[in-house]
Scaffold this active site. Structure first.
Site, PDB file in Angstrom:
ATOM      1  N   PHE A   1       1.022  -2.235  -0.784  1.00 46.73           N
ATOM      2  CA  PHE A   1       1.520  -1.717   0.487  1.00 46.73           C
ATOM      3  C   PHE A   1       0.426  -1.703   1.539  1.00 46.73           C
ATOM      4  O   PHE A   1      -0.689  -1.226   1.291  1.00 46.73           O
ATOM      5  CB  PHE A   1       2.000  -0.271   0.329  1.00 46.73           C
ATOM      6  N   ASP A   2       0.768  -2.172   2.728  1.00 48.25           N
ATOM      7  CA  ASP A   2      -0.030  -1.882   3.908  1.00 48.25           C
ATOM      8  C   ASP A   2       0.136  -0.387   4.195  1.00 48.25           C
ATOM      9  O   ASP A   2       1.065   0.250   3.683  1.00 48.25           O
ATOM     10  CB  ASP A   2       0.501  -2.732   5.069  1.00 48.25           C
TER      11      ASP A   2
END
Length: 216
Positions: A8-9
Site C-alpha cells: 500500500f501507498d
C-alpha cells in the site's frame, strides 16, 4: 488467490493527507520568498519525492531542493504530520485482508520515520507486517526503489504481490519491478493519470480494492 503480499501507498491511499503536506510545502516555499495562497496548487506535491517536486515545479537546484525539504520537515514534524485523517472504510478493508491471511506492507516515498508515527497515531500499525519508506537522508526515495527494497528484504516473488496507490508513481514503480498494480481513484491522482500508466486494475472505492485483490 494469486496475491500473497499487498503493498500500500500511504498518502492518498490509506490517509487523506493533503492539508498537512501542502501546508508544509507552503511553509517551505515562504522561506524562499515564494507565496502560494491556494493549497490546491500544491496538491501535485503529494506522491513523488519532495526534492524532485521542488526542482520540477519551482526550478530549485539540488542544494536548494534539499534545503526546501528541511524547511518542509520543520513544519511537518510539528504540525503537518497530524493534519491528516484515515479514509473511510480503510480499517474494514485491512481487517478483511488480514482475515484472508494476506501480508500487508506499506511502501511509500514518505520517510519511514514519519510513516510509523502516522500509522501509530491512527492505531493502524498492527495491520501491517512491515512499514517501508524512504530514508531521512533522501536515499531510497522513488517508489521503484522502495518496492525493490521490499521485494529483496522480505524475499517476495513479484508475481505474488500487488502495489496499490493513487498516483502514477505507484504504477510506474510496480512496473519497474514486474509487479501488478491497482490504481485507486479516490486519492490525489486523476483517472487519466492512472490509466496512462496501464495499471492492472482500477479501484473506484476503498472496498473495491478488496474486490480486485480477491477476484484472482
Amino acid at each position: 488467490m494469486k496475491y500473497k503480499y499487498i503493498l500500500f501507498d500511504l498518502d492518498g491511499t490509506i490517509t487523506e493527507s493533503k492539508e498537512g503536506i501542502t501546508k508544509s510545502v507552503q511553509y517551505a516555499l515562504k522561506k524562499f520568498g515564494i507565496i502560494v495562497e491556494s493549497l490546491d496548487l500544491l496538491e501535485k506535491f503529494i506522491g513523488p519525492p519532495l526534492k524532485y517536486s521542488f526542482s520540477e515545479y519551482f526550478g530549485f537546484d539540488e542544494n536548494k531542493s534539499l534545503e526546501a525539504v528541511q524547511y518542509y520537515r520543520e513544519y511537518f514534524e510539528k504540525k503537518g504530520i497530524m493534519e491528516n485523517k484515515v479514509y473511510d472504510h480503510i480499517e474494514d478493508l485491512l481487517k478483511q485482508l488480514k482475515e484472508l491471511k494476506l501480508k500487508l506492507i506499506i511502501a511509500t516515498s514518505k520517510p519511514t520515520k514519519f510513516s510509523n508515527i502516522i500509522l501509530n497515531n491512527f492505531n493502524l500499525t498492527p495491520y501491517f507486517d512491515a512499514i517501508v519508506g524512504s530514508n531521512m537522508n533522501g536515499t531510497r526515495c522513488t517508489k521503484g526503489e522502495v518496492i525493490k527494497h521490499v521485494l529483496e528484504k522480505y524475499r517476495i516473488n513479484s508475481d505474488e504481490a500487488v502495489m496499490i496507490g493513487d498516483r502514477k508513481y505507484d504504477m510506474i514503480g510496480a512496473r519497474q519491478n514486474n509487479m501488478d498494480s491497482i490504481g485507486v481513484t479516490y486519492g490525489y491522482g486523476s483517472l487519466e493519470e492512472l490509466k496512462n500508466e496501464n495499471p492492472t486494475y482500477i479501484a473506484d472505492s476503498v472496498m473495491d480494492i478488496l474486490n480486485k485483490v480477491t477476484q484472482q
